[in-house]
Write an enzyme that holds these catalytic residues in place. Sequence first.
Site, mmCIF file in Angstrom:
data_model
loop_
_atom_site.group_PDB
_atom_site.id
_atom_site.type_symbol
_atom_site.label_atom_id
_atom_site.label_comp_id
_atom_site.label_asym_id
_atom_site.label_seq_id
_atom_site.Cartn_x
_atom_site.Cartn_y
_atom_site.Cartn_z
ATOM 1 N N SER A 257 0.826 -1.207 0.000
ATOM 2 C CA SER A 257 0.000 0.000 0.000
ATOM 3 C C SER A 257 0.868 1.269 0.000
ATOM 4 O O SER A 257 1.649 1.460 -0.928
ATOM 5 C CB SER A 257 -0.954 -0.075 1.196
ATOM 6 O OG SER A 257 -1.956 0.897 1.113
ATOM 7 N N ASP B 126 -10.437 -4.048 -5.043
ATOM 8 C CA ASP B 126 -9.799 -3.119 -4.092
ATOM 9 C C ASP B 126 -10.548 -1.783 -4.120
ATOM 10 O O ASP B 126 -10.575 -1.103 -5.150
ATOM 11 C CB ASP B 126 -8.328 -2.931 -4.503
ATOM 12 C CG ASP B 126 -7.518 -2.216 -3.440
ATOM 13 O OD1 ASP B 126 -8.086 -1.343 -2.753
ATOM 14 O OD2 ASP B 126 -6.325 -2.524 -3.308
ATOM 15 N N HIS C 21 -8.382 -4.565 -0.636
ATOM 16 C CA HIS C 21 -7.084 -3.953 -0.365
ATOM 17 C C HIS C 21 -6.228 -4.826 0.558
ATOM 18 O O HIS C 21 -5.040 -4.570 0.729
ATOM 19 C CB HIS C 21 -7.311 -2.560 0.264
ATOM 20 C CG HIS C 21 -6.100 -1.682 0.178
ATOM 21 N ND1 HIS C 21 -5.531 -1.303 -1.032
ATOM 22 C CD2 HIS C 21 -5.334 -1.109 1.141
ATOM 23 C CE1 HIS C 21 -4.479 -0.529 -0.790
ATOM 24 N NE2 HIS C 21 -4.335 -0.403 0.520
#
Length: 201
Positions: free
Chosen positions: A101, A151, A182
Amino acid sequence: MKHIFKQGKKELPILLLLHGTGGDERDLLPLAEMIAPEASVLSVKGNVDENGMHRFFARLREGVFDEEDLLYRTKELHQFIEKSAKDYEFDRDNVVALGYSNGANIAASMMYHIKKSLKGAILFHAMVPRRGVELPDLDGIPVFIGAGKSDPLIPMDETKVLVENLKDAHSPVTEFWTNGGHELRREEVDEATRWFEKNFL
Ligand code: MLT
């Protein structure tokens, strides 16, 4: 920068661990243990504090990056790796990033902005760090991209632009898609492990 260094086998790449928003330098240690248990590890904590959550660069809002800060922090991380290579006596040219991320986004930013900053990268759930720039040549610098088809933070098209940008710069890119969101899924980690073994063992 706050960090953990763990010495591994000298001949293997050094894994640069970069956590997601709200994480710290301990977060990805178990992941490194799964993907490359014998590799040295340099795990860094992001210097930016967003309401008590650590990140690697500032954002204006979710998904919208503070470009000036991104560039500043990208250089800061690059310089930190250079200093660490001297302090811990590892090969600066043999660093492979493993980011999730926000951490994957700054790793991508290093590839977009600084030539030969990384030897390769595993980017889990990354975004396009910056648009409209010409990337340095990434020939021979493999990238693994793990992404979720659902996501909510990163639409599939965003990941596809990232893949295209890297491929246009001649990076051999491996994409792996899950049906998830995610979150990091075990199947991505297993696939990234195979990718690491194929490329670096
Ligand atoms: C970012 O700001 O880097 C991305 O939105 C991912 C995250 O939430 O950290």
